[in-house]
Structures are given as structure tokens and as C-alpha cells.
Design a protein around this motif. Structure first.
Motif, PDB file in Angstrom:
ATOM      1  N   GLY A   1     -15.717  44.338  50.188  1.00 56.70           N
ATOM      2  CA  GLY A   1     -16.833  43.548  49.689  1.00 56.70           C
ATOM      3  C   GLY A   1     -16.432  42.131  49.383  1.00 56.70           C
ATOM      4  N   ILE A   2     -15.914  41.892  48.164  1.00 51.98           N
ATOM      5  CA  ILE A   2     -15.568  40.529  47.740  1.00 51.98           C
ATOM      6  C   ILE A   2     -14.281  40.526  46.924  1.00 51.98           C
ATOM      7  CG2 ILE A   2     -17.919  39.627  47.757  1.00 51.98           C
ATOM      8  CD1 ILE A   2     -16.354  40.345  44.393  1.00 51.98           C
ATOM      9  N   ILE A   3     -13.697  39.338  46.844  1.00 49.35           N
ATOM     10  CA  ILE A   3     -12.665  39.053  45.852  1.00 49.35           C
ATOM     11  C   ILE A   3     -13.326  38.252  44.735  1.00 49.35           C
ATOM     12  CG2 ILE A   3     -10.528  37.817  45.361  1.00 49.35           C
ATOM     13  CD1 ILE A   3      -9.997  40.140  47.114  1.00 49.35           C
ATOM     14  N   ASP A   4     -13.131  38.699  43.510  1.00 48.23           N
ATOM     15  CA  ASP A   4     -13.574  37.929  42.350  1.00 48.23           C
ATOM     16  C   ASP A   4     -12.371  37.142  41.849  1.00 48.23           C
ATOM     17  OD1 ASP A   4     -14.110  37.197  39.595  1.00 48.23           O
ATOM     18  OD2 ASP A   4     -15.853  38.515  39.711  1.00 48.23           O
ATOM     19  N   LEU A   5     -12.501  35.825  41.810  1.00 48.52           N
ATOM     20  CA  LEU A   5     -11.384  34.929  41.522  1.00 48.52           C
ATOM     21  C   LEU A   5     -11.121  34.739  40.028  1.00 48.52           C
ATOM     22  CD1 LEU A   5     -12.339  32.063  44.000  1.00 48.52           C
ATOM     23  CD2 LEU A   5     -10.927  34.070  44.447  1.00 48.52           C
ATOM     24  N   SER A   6     -11.800  35.468  39.202  1.00 45.74           N
ATOM     25  CA  SER A   6     -11.748  35.192  37.765  1.00 45.74           C
ATOM     26  C   SER A   6     -10.343  35.303  37.177  1.00 45.74           C
ATOM     27  CB  SER A   6     -12.675  36.158  37.026  1.00 45.74           C
ATOM     28  OG  SER A   6     -13.999  36.005  37.457  1.00 45.74           O
ATOM     29  N   LEU A   7     -10.002  34.340  36.320  1.00 48.04           N
ATOM     30  CA  LEU A   7      -8.803  34.431  35.508  1.00 48.04           C
ATOM     31  C   LEU A   7      -9.154  35.282  34.288  1.00 48.04           C
ATOM     32  CD1 LEU A   7      -7.477  30.752  35.557  1.00 48.04           C
ATOM     33  CD2 LEU A   7      -6.725  32.685  36.958  1.00 48.04           C
TER      34      LEU A   7
END
Length: 454
Positions: free
Chosen positions: A272-278
Motif C-alpha cells: 500500500g504505502i509508506i508512512d514517513l512519520s517520525l
């Protein structure tokens, strides 16, 4: 392909700077489980989760061993349960039984959280959605691994103030139902504006109706890595600072992309997706606050904090978006108070207030997150805080959220202990003036002028 210097650099980021993949989350559609018979509905839900996600934990652990990349959490998100239970559920207890089914399935497959005990009520509420919302306090009190979320507004529809008012009451009821456990139930409840369909992070994850039958989302992390990189730019220009953060975010995201593609292949489930959140943790050095202070702030909360956070959020997205074929979820920098040692220190010394946190949410990924407030905070005040945060999301066309813990029996200066990744939080002050007459008005706040884009 990674060359040897990049391999060594990645090993350093893992060993010294606490780089990890925060979560692999399998999203599952439960639309095929719908049945008017409650017994069949619960059986269908349990069997589908166990069949499709039964190897998720095993696969995540295997990838972690083989690649040497820590994968902290393995989780599942499902279609909002208000949609799934509508045909069978006639009482709040009917919905609570579904929550217990989700909890049982989560324990069976070994995931630490399952998200999607949710309702999407940005414009109005069906009877089923109203029942689910009413059931949340009991559902979170009777389960361990179930997470709940309610979307009360969007840029396109405005804010459903009837839902906002009710969610203030639900937060209070949840705190009271879980008072013997530090009001922990509130840590598993998020109120959104502009909730995304593909968020892999708890407690707000659900599998949106725009998604397919099953999908793999990965949430990367790495505040410690960014902190170490920022420390090398002391005294240098903003251009150098921005380029450093971008390059670091790229490297972090490549690690997440590798894990996501491998998990997708092994589980025979689309990526699906990569969530880039720190996403910070209570571990020393794994802190978004430390990054901001590394830019030159004496303490998070000082003048300049919002600008520093805006810079960080933007550069993380700019660097990460080039490292993955699909980016989504929330993506940016989280500022949960209880889960970030630097935020805790700033709150304890009085440098970080609720009002400053609200200002920071205008430029960060989510919103007022994991904040403990006095147990006697009124439901109307909580609704007012939710309304403020949702308005920021609606006007600025971004996701915002509230995860407040009105800790039963606690007052300003006390501390609430949650344990694990949820950490601990100092109880901070809330503005004492009332908004009761405002939040008691019925209906919706109309969508902003920015919504008219066709």
C-alpha cells in the motif's frame, strides 16, 4: 542496490541512533463479512482476520532477523466497524461483542493492536454509527488490543458539531471506565478531522473503503537518526540544515520501502504505502523534541518552535517522497507528549503548554496527541479542544486529531504511567474558561471556502 558505505551507515543508524520500522500494518476489508445474524457476523470477522493475517507476526519477525532491521510492531486495521455491524447490531452491547471478537482475533494472531473500531461521521450519523460511538467506553474497557477512532469533520464537509459534542462525553466516559488503569482507554481513542484511509499507525488506523481486500502499509520512524544528523549542522545555514534532514529522511524511507516490499511478497498481499512519520518512543534519544532543540531551541515550546517543526515536517516529506513508490498515511513528525522524553521534559518545566501544542499542530502530521489533562476537565471543554483541532484540519486541508487523557483522580503536576511505547505523561493545565454554550449548539460548522474545488 545499497553499496558497502551505505550498508555500514544503515547499521550505525540502527545500532546507535535507534532506527527502526515502527510498524507493519495489514489492512483488511471486512465488507464480505457482513451478515444480519450477529453470530455469523462475528464468526466471519474472526475467521477472516485469522486466515489473512495469521502469518503477519511470523513474517515480520523473519524479515527483522534476516535483514537486521528492528520491526517494533505488527498490527491489523479493518474496515470501520460501524459500517460492518450496521445490519446486525441493534444495541451498544452488540457492537461491544464485535470489539471482543476483534480483541480475540488480535490475540490469536499475536498483533499488539487492531484498529478500526471506528465511525466516519464528518457530515452526519446513522443509527449504527451512533450506537458504535455510544459503545466505545465499554468496548475499550473490556478489550486490551482494540483501538477506536471517529472522524468528525473534513475540509469538504465541515465539522459535525453534534459528533464533536458527543465525543467529548465519550472521552470522559472512557476515562472513567478505565480509571483503575490510568484511564488507559483514552490512549486507544482518536478523534480525527480529514482521517486518511491508509494510516498504519495506532490508535487511528482503519482500513478505508477505498482500499482493496488486503494491503500492507509500513510506518517508518527514526527520530534518533535525524537528531544525530541535525547535531552535525550546529551553527550552519538553514540550507545545510534542510539538505541534511532531506538526505536523512531519504535513507530512513529506503529502509521502510525494503521492508514493505519484502513483507508484501512474502504475505502475497499488495503493497500500500509508506508512512514517513517520525514517531518517537520513550527511549532516550528517540525524540522529536530533541531534534527541534538540536536546531537551536533552548527548549521545545520556546519562540521559534512552530517554525522549527514546520521546517522538520516539510523536509522529512521532501526527502522521503523520493524514496518510495507510494507515500501516504500521515507522514511527517508526531508530537505525542507521553511517548517523547523531550516533550515530557518540556511539559514538566512549563515550557510546553496545551496552547503551544495546538499551535504546533498547524504544521505537524497529526494533532494533540497523548496529552494528560486533569481528571475533572469537563466534557464540554474536551469537546471545545476537539473542535479547535478539527477546525485547524478543516481550514488547512490536513489531517488533525485529538488523543486526550482526562486522567481520573489526577490534577496538574501529577503523572500518569501507561507503560511500553505509550510512556508516561505529566498532567498539564487546561484553560479554565467555559465553552459550554458554544459546543451545545446543534448542527454543523459549514465547510470552509477552501472546500469548493471541483
Amino acid at each position: 542496490m545499497l553499496n558497502m558505505p551505505e550498508v555500514l551507515e544503515t547499521n550505525t543508524m540502527i545500532d546507535r541512533d535507534l532506527l527502526d520500522v515502527r510498524t507493519i500494518t495489514m489492512g483488511l476489508s471486512l465488507l464480505g463479512c457482513i451478515d444480519s445474524d450477529k453470530t455469523k457476523l462475528n464468526r466471519n470477522i474472526y475467521e477472516l482476520i485469522c486466515r489473512r493475517a495469521g502469518k503477519l507476526v511470523e513474517t515480520g519477525e523473519a524479515i527483522s532477523r534476516e535483514y537486521g532491521i528492528p520491526i517494533v510492531n505488527k498490527r491489523v486495521s479493518v474496515t470501520p466497524i460501524a459500517l460492518i455491524g450496521g445490519a446486525a447490531c441493534r444495541t451498544t452491547e452488540d457492537f461491544v461483542q464485535i470489539a471482543e471478537t476483534l480483541d480475540r482475533a488480535a490475540k490469536e494472531i499475536g498483533v499488539n493492536f487492531i484498529g478500526g473500531y471506528s465511525a466516519l461521521v464528518a457530515k452526519g450519523m446513522t443509527d449504527a454509527e451512533r450506537l458504535l460511538i455510544d459503545s466505545i467506553p465499554e468496548a475499550l474497557a473490556r478489550t486490551e488490543r482494540v483501538c477506536s477512532s471517529v472522524n468528525v469533520g473534513s475540509t469538504r464537509t465541515g465539522l459535525n458539531m453534534d459528533a464533536v459534542r458527543r465525543m467529548g462525553q465519550v472521552v470522559k466516559e472512557t476515562a472513567e471506565r478505565t480509571a483503575d488503569n490510568g484511564s488507559l482507554g483514552c490512549a486507544k481513542l482518536v478523534i480525527f478531522c480529514n482521517a486518511p484511509d491508509d494510516n498504519p499507525f495506532m490508535a487511528g488506523a482503519f482500513h478505508g473503503v477505498t482500499e482493496g481486500d488486503a494491503v500492507i502499509h509500513v510506518g517508518v520512524s527514526g527520530p534518533g537518526v535525524v537528531r544525530a544528523a541535525v547535531q552535525q549542522t550546529k551553527g550552519q545555514s538553514f540550507e545545510v540544515l534542510c539538505e541534511t534532514i532531506k538526505k536523512t529522511a531519504f535513507k530512513i524511507t529506503r529502509v521502510g520501502q525494503l521492508v514493505a516490499k519484502e513483507a508484501s511478497r512474502r504475505l502475497d498481499t499488495p503493497f500500500g504505502i509508506i508512512d514517513l512519520s517520525l514517531a518517537p518512543t520513550p527511549a532516550a534519544g528517540d525524540s522529536v523534541a530533541d531534534i527541534l532543540e538540536g536546531m537551536g531551541l533552548e527548549s521545545v515550546g520556546a519562540p521559534g518552535t512552530t517554525a522549527a517543526l514546520a521546517l522538520l515536517n516539510d523536509q522529512v516529506k521532501k526527502g522521503g517522497v523520493m524514496a518510495s513508490s507510494y507515500v501516504g498515511g500521515l507522514s511527517g513528525a508526531f508530537i505525542p507528549v507521553s511517548e517523547d522524553q523531550g516533550m515530557i521534559r518540556a511539559a514538566e518545566r512549563g515550557a510546553l503548554t496545551l496552547e503551544k501544542l495546538e499551535a504546533m499542530t498547524c504544521v505537524c502530521s497529526v494533532g494533540l496527541d497523548m496529552i494528560a489533562v486533569p481528571g475533572d476537565t469537563s466534557a464540554e471543554t474536551i469537546s471545545g479542544i476537539i473542535a479547535d483541532e478539527a477546525a485547524i484540519g478543516m481550514i488547512n486541508q490536513k489531517t488533525t486529531a485529538v488523543r486526550l487523557i482526562p486522567a481520573a483522580g489526577k490534577k496538574v503536576g501529577d503523572e500518569v504511567e501507561f507503560g511500553g511505547l505509550l510512556g508516561h505523561a505529566p498532567v498539564i493545565a487546561v484553560n479554565p474558561y467555559s465553552c459550554a454554550d458554544f459546543v451545545k449548539r446543534e448542527g454543523r460548522i459549514p465547510a470552509s471556502i477552501h472546500s469548493f474545488k471541483n
